[in-house]
Design a protein around this motif. Structure first.
Motif, PDB file in Angstrom:
ATOM      1  N   GLU A 138      37.696  51.640  34.402  1.00 43.95           N
ATOM      2  CA  GLU A 138      38.955  51.502  35.202  1.00 43.95           C
ATOM      3  C   GLU A 138      38.757  52.361  36.332  1.00 43.95           C
ATOM      4  OE1 GLU A 138      43.272  50.015  34.862  1.00 43.95           O
ATOM      5  OE2 GLU A 138      41.669  49.698  33.507  1.00 43.95           O
ATOM      6  N   HIS A 139      38.972  51.994  37.541  1.00 39.37           N
ATOM      7  CA  HIS A 139      39.079  53.037  38.594  1.00 39.37           C
ATOM      8  C   HIS A 139      39.978  52.431  39.873  1.00 39.37           C
ATOM      9  CE1 HIS A 139      37.384  55.815  41.412  1.00 39.37           C
ATOM     10  NE2 HIS A 139      37.024  54.976  42.446  1.00 39.37           N
ATOM     11  N   ARG A 141      41.632  43.095  39.559  1.00 41.58           N
ATOM     12  CA  ARG A 141      42.966  43.941  39.488  1.00 41.58           C
ATOM     13  C   ARG A 141      44.082  43.130  38.896  1.00 41.58           C
ATOM     14  NH1 ARG A 141      46.152  44.485  44.264  1.00 41.58           N
ATOM     15  NH2 ARG A 141      45.669  42.876  45.864  1.00 41.58           N
ATOM     16  N   LYS A 168      34.676  42.278  38.979  1.00 42.01           N
ATOM     17  CA  LYS A 168      35.778  43.225  38.998  1.00 42.01           C
ATOM     18  C   LYS A 168      37.144  42.418  39.476  1.00 42.01           C
ATOM     19  CE  LYS A 168      32.809  46.538  41.104  1.00 42.01           C
ATOM     20  NZ  LYS A 168      32.556  47.006  42.862  1.00 42.01           N
ATOM     21  N   ASN A 216      42.859  51.220  39.523  1.00 45.21           N
ATOM     22  CA  ASN A 216      43.641  50.050  39.231  1.00 45.21           C
ATOM     23  C   ASN A 216      42.589  48.762  39.200  1.00 45.21           C
ATOM     24  OD1 ASN A 216      45.795  48.352  38.514  1.00 45.21           O
ATOM     25  ND2 ASN A 216      46.480  48.201  40.676  1.00 45.21           N
ATOM     26  N   SER A 236      39.619  47.079  37.434  1.00 40.14           N
ATOM     27  CA  SER A 236      38.810  46.944  36.021  1.00 40.14           C
ATOM     28  C   SER A 236      37.243  46.036  36.075  1.00 40.14           C
ATOM     29  CB  SER A 236      39.436  46.314  34.918  1.00 40.14           C
ATOM     30  OG  SER A 236      40.688  46.716  34.748  1.00 40.14           O
ATOM     31  N   SER A 237      36.383  46.581  35.345  1.00 34.65           N
ATOM     32  CA  SER A 237      35.123  45.818  35.524  1.00 34.65           C
ATOM     33  C   SER A 237      34.707  45.104  34.271  1.00 34.65           C
ATOM     34  CB  SER A 237      33.931  46.724  35.996  1.00 34.65           C
ATOM     35  OG  SER A 237      34.276  47.404  37.135  1.00 34.65           O
ATOM     36  N   ILE A 238      34.286  43.889  34.198  1.00 33.19           N
ATOM     37  CA  ILE A 238      33.742  43.595  32.987  1.00 33.19           C
ATOM     38  C   ILE A 238      32.388  42.802  33.253  1.00 33.19           C
ATOM     39  CG2 ILE A 238      35.983  42.767  31.791  1.00 33.19           C
ATOM     40  CD1 ILE A 238      35.590  39.774  33.190  1.00 33.19           C
ATOM     41  N   ALA A 256      45.090  42.755  29.911  1.00 33.12           N
ATOM     42  CA  ALA A 256      45.218  43.320  30.900  1.00 33.12           C
ATOM     43  C   ALA A 256      46.698  43.098  31.474  1.00 33.12           C
ATOM     44  CB  ALA A 256      44.024  43.491  32.065  1.00 33.12           C
TER      45      ALA A 256
END
Ligand SMILES: CC(C)(COP(=O)(O)OP(=O)(O)OC[C@H]1O[C@@H](n2cnc3c(N)ncnc32)[C@H](O)[C@@H]1OP(=O)(O)O)[C@@H](O)C(=O)NCCC(=O)NCCS
Length: 342
Positions: free
Chosen positions: A2-3, A21, A19, A5, A7-9, A128
């Motif tokens: 998480e960076h 948000r 990515k 706001n 997120s990466s999957i 999320a």
């Protein structure tokens, strides 16, 4: 990861990174949201989101895919997608999921439209959005309809432990099905049917408040004006006394959808339906969707009279006490499976 706001999957055999948000939904997202809902085989009116968004905009949440500037797959025109009829839709955005929890009642929220692009299920996008939506609801009571595949998730993991006595019964017809519209009541002595125009708003809002147990004055004028829909009220000859009202709209898979339909008795409900069927602009293009609660046997009687097919029964769950302030006997079709307590 998480960076800022974002997120990466990682998905698929090729370990592709996506990515995203989570943010508040806007009107521009609605087309994409309804397409995702349809891909999950779930239904909502084409203009219903817009009406309820006015009620409580902060409860409408989406997950938006983020593309790096140099990424090949970035959609043209900043998120342009194709609509169902193959035209470019300038209003679509790179949304990959949505979740809604809004205060439809002063102290009770209703949750719905919880869905993610099918190929992205199971990667943390849903939860999320859910958390962001729950921040909006806080610790107050909330209800939802739990589809059978997610019933245990809602009940045992999300805290929706209190089942309502009432079940939602979903009836449907398909394009080629014959519906017995002709046998519906088509007139009642001392009863008139009118289109819901502005001069009727106060009386209909008042009738609706007696059915719901609270006033929906902010929402209903938008509902009566939804594009492509029709809304009728039944009254006595002088128009002083209201006996019921109903709306019909088109939905995200091209079917007609009735709701709300609230009436004093079966005959009034049938009479309203008779008029509603006659006024929908794209009448029964791909069939009809009819959602009633099992607390009013009249709703089931009319569905059977029309020869609609029963699809499934869906249970309602609440975080606190199930809502019991409504006049359930007058509910023939619920307003929405996603946004409405009845
Ligand atoms: C339901 C749905 C939105 C969940 O989204 P998702 O992105 O696939 O779910 P996630 O990957 O975020 O789930 C991660 C985990 O959190 C759980 N979870 C998801 N939402 C949750 C919630 N609201 N409360 C508690 N747990 C939840 C999941 O079960 C999963 O648990 P696991 O890791 O033990 O298997 C998605 O599967 C979907 O679109 N389903 C089809 C549409 C539908 O049926 N919607 C519900 C209508 S009532």
């Amino acid at each position: 990861m998480e960076h800022h706001n974002v997120s990466s999957i990682i998905i698929g055999k090729n370990n592709k990174m996506i990515k995203f948000r989570v943010r508040q939904m806007t009107i521009n997202d609605v087309n994409t949201v309804l397409e995702i809902w349809a891909k999950n085989n779930l239904h909502e009116g084409t203009q219903t989101i817009q009406s309820f968004m006015i009620q409580d905009p902060e409860g409408f949440i989406v997950a938006e895919q983020i593309f790096d500037d140099d990424e090949d797959e970035k959609p043209k025109n900043d998120g342009e997608t194709m609509t169902n009829n193959g035209e470019n839709d300038q209003n679509s955005t790179p949304v990959i999921g949505m979740c809604v929890g809004i205060f439809v009642h002063p102290t009770i929220a209703f949750i719905g439209l919880y869905g993610v692009q099918p190929e992205l299920h199971g990667h943390g996008i849903g939860i999320a959005m859910w958390k962001r939506m729950m921040d909006h609801i806080g610790s107050l009571n909330a209800g939802l309809y739990a589809v059978p595949e997610h019933l245990t998730m809602y009940r045992d993991r999300a805290g929706f432990q209190n089942p309502d006595d009432r079940m939602l019964i979903i009836y449907e017809s398909d394009q080629d099905d014959h519906l017995n519209v002709d046998i519906l009541v088509n007139s009642i002595p001392e009863t008139k049917i009118h289109l819901i125009t502005t001069e009727w708003y106060n009386k209909v809002i008042d009738y609706d408040a007696h059915v719901h147990g609270y006033i929906r004055a902010k929402l209903l004028p938008h509902v009566f004006n939804e594009e492509g829909s029709a809304a009728f009220v039944a009254s006595n000859m002088t128009g002083e006394k209201i006996f019921g009202y109903g709306c019909i709209r088109t939905n995200n898979i091209g079917k007609a959808m009735i709701g709300p339909l609230y009436a004093d008795n079966d005959a009034i409900a049938e009479l309203l339906m008779h008029y509603l069927f006659g006024r929908l602009s794209t009448q029964f293009a791909k069939g009809l969707l009819y959602m009633t609660l099992d607390s009013n046997p009249g709703g089931e009687r009319i569905a059977e009279k029309l020869a609609l097919k029963q699809q499934e029964k869906i249970q309602r769950f609440f975080r606190g006490q199930p809502y019991d302030g409504a006049d359930w006997d007058r509910v023939y079709c619920i307003h929405s499976p996603n946004f409405s307590l009845l």
